[in-house]
Design a protein around this motif. Structure first.
Motif, PDB file in Angstrom:
ATOM      1  N   GLY A 167       0.836  -1.348  -0.036  1.00  0.00           N
ATOM      2  CA  GLY A 167       0.084  -0.064   0.199  1.00  0.00           C
ATOM      3  C   GLY A 167       0.755   1.202  -0.031  1.00  0.00           C
ATOM      4  O   GLY A 167       0.563   2.018  -0.638  1.00  0.00           O
ATOM      5  N   SER A 185       2.243   1.632  -3.534  1.00  0.00           N
ATOM      6  CA  SER A 185       1.573   1.716  -4.666  1.00  0.00           C
ATOM      7  C   SER A 185       0.431   2.938  -4.295  1.00  0.00           C
ATOM      8  O   SER A 185      -0.178   3.432  -5.108  1.00  0.00           O
ATOM      9  CB  SER A 185       0.696   0.738  -5.062  1.00  0.00           C
ATOM     10  N   SER A 186       0.615   3.574  -3.270  1.00  0.00           N
ATOM     11  CA  SER A 186      -0.391   4.679  -2.513  1.00  0.00           C
ATOM     12  C   SER A 186      -1.801   4.111  -2.316  1.00  0.00           C
ATOM     13  O   SER A 186      -2.682   5.038  -2.457  1.00  0.00           O
ATOM     14  CB  SER A 186      -0.534   5.984  -3.576  1.00  0.00           C
ATOM     15  N   TRP A 187      -2.171   2.834  -2.465  1.00  0.00           N
ATOM     16  CA  TRP A 187      -3.343   2.357  -1.916  1.00  0.00           C
ATOM     17  C   TRP A 187      -3.638   2.617  -0.437  1.00  0.00           C
ATOM     18  O   TRP A 187      -2.494   2.168   0.084  1.00  0.00           O
ATOM     19  CB  TRP A 187      -3.473   0.946  -2.404  1.00  0.00           C
ATOM     20  N   PRO A 188      -4.569   2.516  -0.071  1.00  0.00           N
ATOM     21  CA  PRO A 188      -4.697   2.584   1.129  1.00  0.00           C
ATOM     22  C   PRO A 188      -4.790   1.096   1.993  1.00  0.00           C
ATOM     23  O   PRO A 188      -4.947   0.266   1.073  1.00  0.00           O
ATOM     24  CB  PRO A 188      -6.243   2.897   1.962  1.00  0.00           C
ATOM     25  N   THR A 189      -4.189   0.841   3.136  1.00  0.00           N
ATOM     26  CA  THR A 189      -3.762  -0.663   3.608  1.00  0.00           C
ATOM     27  C   THR A 189      -4.948  -1.617   3.416  1.00  0.00           C
ATOM     28  O   THR A 189      -4.943  -2.635   2.874  1.00  0.00           O
ATOM     29  CB  THR A 189      -3.477  -0.428   4.928  1.00  0.00           C
ATOM     30  N   ASP A 221      -7.714  -1.159   1.355  1.00  0.00           N
ATOM     31  CA  ASP A 221      -8.104  -1.412   0.122  1.00  0.00           C
ATOM     32  C   ASP A 221      -6.918  -2.712  -0.455  1.00  0.00           C
ATOM     33  O   ASP A 221      -7.345  -3.451  -1.049  1.00  0.00           O
ATOM     34  CB  ASP A 221      -7.640  -0.293  -0.709  1.00  0.00           C
ATOM     35  N   THR A 222      -5.731  -2.336  -0.068  1.00  0.00           N
ATOM     36  CA  THR A 222      -4.742  -3.525  -0.442  1.00  0.00           C
ATOM     37  C   THR A 222      -5.034  -4.917   0.072  1.00  0.00           C
ATOM     38  O   THR A 222      -4.940  -5.811  -0.723  1.00  0.00           O
ATOM     39  CB  THR A 222      -3.342  -2.878  -0.008  1.00  0.00           C
ATOM     40  N   HIS A 272      -7.135  -6.304  -3.060  1.00  0.00           N
ATOM     41  CA  HIS A 272      -6.038  -6.662  -3.939  1.00  0.00           C
ATOM     42  C   HIS A 272      -5.351  -8.082  -2.986  1.00  0.00           C
ATOM     43  O   HIS A 272      -4.334  -8.143  -3.079  1.00  0.00           O
ATOM     44  CB  HIS A 272      -5.082  -5.850  -4.140  1.00  0.00           C
TER      45      HIS A 272
END
Length: 147
Positions: free
Chosen positions: A96, A99-103, A105-106, A110
């Motif tokens: 996260g 890739s600048s995704w929130p944890t 969301d990751t 994903h």
């Protein structure tokens, strides 16, 4: 009077012990997984996290479960699951941040990528050894506390 208080403290309470063991394994996994994700995976940290999670899980099972003999055995898979969750959370935090995704969301959106990265790039022989160490430590600590 004192003898009855001591025996009451050691009375088997498996449900309370199991709840405390699960909570300790999850709490340890959350704390150590987040820290691991922030400092990155260099390979040597999993041993410390495994020891801490095994100790926390075994202590919670033994202290709050009383003299329930199966709780020490239940500590083995709980500690192993705690270490696994810690590593997966660490991978999710690391991915996260990269890739600048929130944890969350990751980890949720994903999860397949997290599992693939963990299995292919993180999980090694040392990790599996420390999974066994965490399980053994949880068992031994729970057993020692109830004696």
């Amino acid at each position: 009077m004192i003898a009855s208080a001591a025996s009451a403290a050691q009375a088997p309470r498996p449900a309370r012990g199991l709840a405390a063991g699960i909570a300790a394994a999850l709490l340890g996994a959350l704390v150590f997984g987040f820290i691991q994700g922030k400092i990155g995976h260099r390979g040597q940290e999993v041993g410390y996290w495994a020891l801490c999670i095994g100790l926390l899980t075994g202590a919670a099972l033994g202290k709050l479960g009383g003299r329930a003999p199966l709780l020490a055995l239940i500590g083995i898979p709980l500690a192993v699951a705690g270490v696994s969750v810690a590593q997966l959370l660490g991978v999710a935090v690391l991915m996260g941040d990269e890739s600048s995704w929130p944890t969350t969301d990751t980890l949720i959106g994903h999860f397949g990528l997290v599992m693939d990265h963990w299995r292919d790039d993180i999980l090694g022989r040392n990790d599996i050894t420390f999974y066994a160490v965490a399980g053994a430590e949880s068992y031994l600590v729970a057993k020692r506390i109830t004696e």
